[in-house]
Design an enzyme around this catalytic site. Sequence first.
Site, mmCIF file in Angstrom:
data_model
loop_
_atom_site.group_PDB
_atom_site.id
_atom_site.type_symbol
_atom_site.label_atom_id
_atom_site.label_comp_id
_atom_site.label_asym_id
_atom_site.label_seq_id
_atom_site.Cartn_x
_atom_site.Cartn_y
_atom_site.Cartn_z
ATOM 1 N N SER A 145 0.462 13.387 0.841
ATOM 2 C CA SER A 145 1.773 12.711 0.770
ATOM 3 C C SER A 145 2.886 13.731 0.995
ATOM 4 O O SER A 145 2.695 14.916 0.697
ATOM 5 C CB SER A 145 1.963 12.085 -0.603
ATOM 6 O OG SER A 145 3.266 11.563 -0.748
ATOM 7 N N TYR A 176 1.795 12.742 -9.875
ATOM 8 C CA TYR A 176 1.439 12.332 -8.503
ATOM 9 C C TYR A 176 1.784 13.458 -7.530
ATOM 10 O O TYR A 176 0.976 13.873 -6.704
ATOM 11 C CB TYR A 176 2.186 11.040 -8.147
ATOM 12 C CG TYR A 176 1.892 10.533 -6.752
ATOM 13 C CD1 TYR A 176 0.654 9.984 -6.435
ATOM 14 C CD2 TYR A 176 2.856 10.612 -5.746
ATOM 15 C CE1 TYR A 176 0.378 9.527 -5.156
ATOM 16 C CE2 TYR A 176 2.594 10.150 -4.461
ATOM 17 C CZ TYR A 176 1.353 9.612 -4.170
ATOM 18 O OH TYR A 176 1.081 9.168 -2.896
HETATM 19 N N1 LIG Z 1 2.067 3.793 0.163
HETATM 20 C C1 LIG Z 1 2.792 4.908 0.207
HETATM 21 O O1 LIG Z 1 4.041 4.879 0.179
HETATM 22 C C2 LIG Z 1 2.088 6.246 0.310
HETATM 23 C C3 LIG Z 1 2.868 7.375 0.641
HETATM 24 C C4 LIG Z 1 2.255 8.621 0.720
HETATM 25 C C5 LIG Z 1 0.896 8.737 0.493
HETATM 26 N N2 LIG Z 1 0.166 7.639 0.176
HETATM 27 C C6 LIG Z 1 -1.277 7.823 -0.103
HETATM 28 O O2 LIG Z 1 -2.022 7.006 0.760
HETATM 29 C C7 LIG Z 1 -3.312 6.767 0.174
HETATM 30 C C8 LIG Z 1 -3.628 5.283 0.323
HETATM 31 O O3 LIG Z 1 -2.748 4.532 -0.477
HETATM 32 P P1 LIG Z 1 -2.139 3.125 -0.027
HETATM 33 O O4 LIG Z 1 -0.675 3.289 0.039
HETATM 34 O O5 LIG Z 1 -2.866 2.605 1.135
HETATM 35 O O6 LIG Z 1 -2.422 2.293 -1.356
HETATM 36 P P2 LIG Z 1 -3.458 1.146 -1.726
HETATM 37 O O7 LIG Z 1 -3.255 -0.046 -0.862
HETATM 38 O O8 LIG Z 1 -3.328 0.995 -3.208
HETATM 39 O O9 LIG Z 1 -4.894 1.770 -1.358
HETATM 40 C C9 LIG Z 1 -5.536 2.665 -2.188
HETATM 41 C C10 LIG Z 1 -7.009 2.675 -1.807
HETATM 42 O O10 LIG Z 1 -7.649 3.675 -2.631
HETATM 43 C C11 LIG Z 1 -8.830 3.113 -3.172
HETATM 44 N N3 LIG Z 1 -9.165 3.744 -4.441
HETATM 45 C C12 LIG Z 1 -8.358 3.983 -5.499
HETATM 46 N N4 LIG Z 1 -9.072 4.545 -6.496
HETATM 47 C C13 LIG Z 1 -10.344 4.662 -6.028
HETATM 48 C C14 LIG Z 1 -11.550 5.150 -6.598
HETATM 49 N N5 LIG Z 1 -11.597 5.629 -7.848
HETATM 50 N N6 LIG Z 1 -12.671 5.133 -5.861
HETATM 51 C C15 LIG Z 1 -12.646 4.637 -4.592
HETATM 52 N N7 LIG Z 1 -11.551 4.152 -3.996
HETATM 53 C C16 LIG Z 1 -10.411 4.160 -4.732
HETATM 54 C C17 LIG Z 1 -8.507 1.636 -3.356
HETATM 55 O O11 LIG Z 1 -9.708 0.875 -3.378
HETATM 56 P P3 LIG Z 1 -10.340 0.197 -4.688
HETATM 57 O O12 LIG Z 1 -9.230 -0.088 -5.653
HETATM 58 O O13 LIG Z 1 -11.001 -1.035 -4.143
HETATM 59 O O14 LIG Z 1 -11.316 1.208 -5.179
HETATM 60 C C18 LIG Z 1 -7.721 1.358 -2.071
HETATM 61 O O15 LIG Z 1 -8.611 1.069 -1.025
HETATM 62 C C19 LIG Z 1 -3.211 7.273 -1.272
HETATM 63 O O16 LIG Z 1 -3.809 8.545 -1.392
HETATM 64 C C20 LIG Z 1 -1.712 7.415 -1.488
HETATM 65 O O17 LIG Z 1 -1.400 8.404 -2.465
HETATM 66 C C21 LIG Z 1 0.716 6.392 0.090
#
Ligand SMILES: NC(=O)c1ccc[n+]([C@@H]2O[C@H](COP(=O)([O-])OP(=O)(O)OC[C@H]3O[C@@H](n4cnc5c(N)ncnc54)[C@H](OP(=O)(O)O)[C@@H]3O)[C@@H](O)[C@H]2O)c1
Length: 246
Positions: free
Chosen positions: A133, A146
């Site tokens: 991130s 975070y």
């Molecule tokens: N959205 C933003 O603004 C943003 C910005 C910068 C970085 N990011 C990063 O992007 C990545 C993806 O996030 P997203 O925004 O796409 O959010 P999201 O829709 O909440 O997706 C998160 C994913 O991580 C999986 N996950 C969480 N805990 C897990 C575990 N213990 N074991 C296996 N899978 C797990 C979830 O699947 P299950 O719950 O089904 O396990 C889900 O598929 C994250 O690392 C986040 O920090 C997001």
Amino acid sequence: MKRIVIIGASSGLGLKSALLFAEKGWKVALAARRTTPLQIVKNQYPDSVVFSQIDITSQDAPQRLLDLIHKNGGADIIFLAAGIGWQNADLDLQKDLQTVTTNCLGMVNIVNTAYHYFANECYGNGHIAVITSIAGTKGLGISATYSATKRMQSCYLEALEQLSQIKGHNIHFTDIRPGFVKTDLLDPSRSYPMLMSVDYAAQKIVSAIIARKHVAYIDWKWHIVVALWRLIPRCIWRRLSIKIES
Ligand SMILES: NC(=O)c1ccc[n+]([C@@H]2O[C@H](COP(=O)([O-])OP(=O)(O)OC[C@H]3O[C@@H](n4cnc5c(N)ncnc54)[C@H](OP(=O)(O)O)[C@@H]3O)[C@@H](O)[C@H]2O)c1
């Protein structure tokens, strides 16, 4: 046929990226704790998608990852899109510990296993991509843990990139650093600056992985923000009131 394993593919950036790789004709292996969304992708691409339930924080995550890789007929790229995070200005300890467990312990479980897989089973060739991130580039008070876990992830990737060189391996790393993307990770009651759609961000992420970028800011506007805030000295940074309002 190129092969990718995507962990954290049940929603948001991981799910959208999985659909984009499948559309491009890749063999795609998916993992997450919730398997219903993974089954839906498999129904769409029955011949090229396999999936498995993996909790990246659990002790059996390394073995489950290896089993999934073999079910996929191997992997050219292992892509970790799983992660959690909150704004936690009240420093709720449980939230902080969950964030560390998933983003640090879970990430090491997967990336360490991926490194060994490429080193031992692919003659030292491979590619590991992780969504970190922009929050890891500066300590953000409202999301302290975070922000710190994302810094740890980026540092781990940078270090492994060097280790790969030291050991004479050809294991490539992509550190993907998005700004705000409209996914379940964000609180829908708040409004976020320069918010990107998941479709837009996932397309940029897939392109960055295919182009084998070392570090990819998603997108260029966030790259400028990071470049500017890195210039702010600590004596000023600590006085800044950076908040995301409801
Ligand atoms: N959205 C933003 O603004 C943003 C910005 C910068 C970085 N990011 C990063 O992007 C990545 C993806 O996030 P997203 O925004 O796409 O959010 P999201 O829709 O909440 O997706 C998160 C994913 O991580 C999986 N996950 C969480 N805990 C897990 C575990 N213990 N074991 C296996 N899978 C797990 C979830 O699947 P299950 O719950 O089904 O396990 C889900 O598929 C994250 O690392 C986040 O920090 C997001």
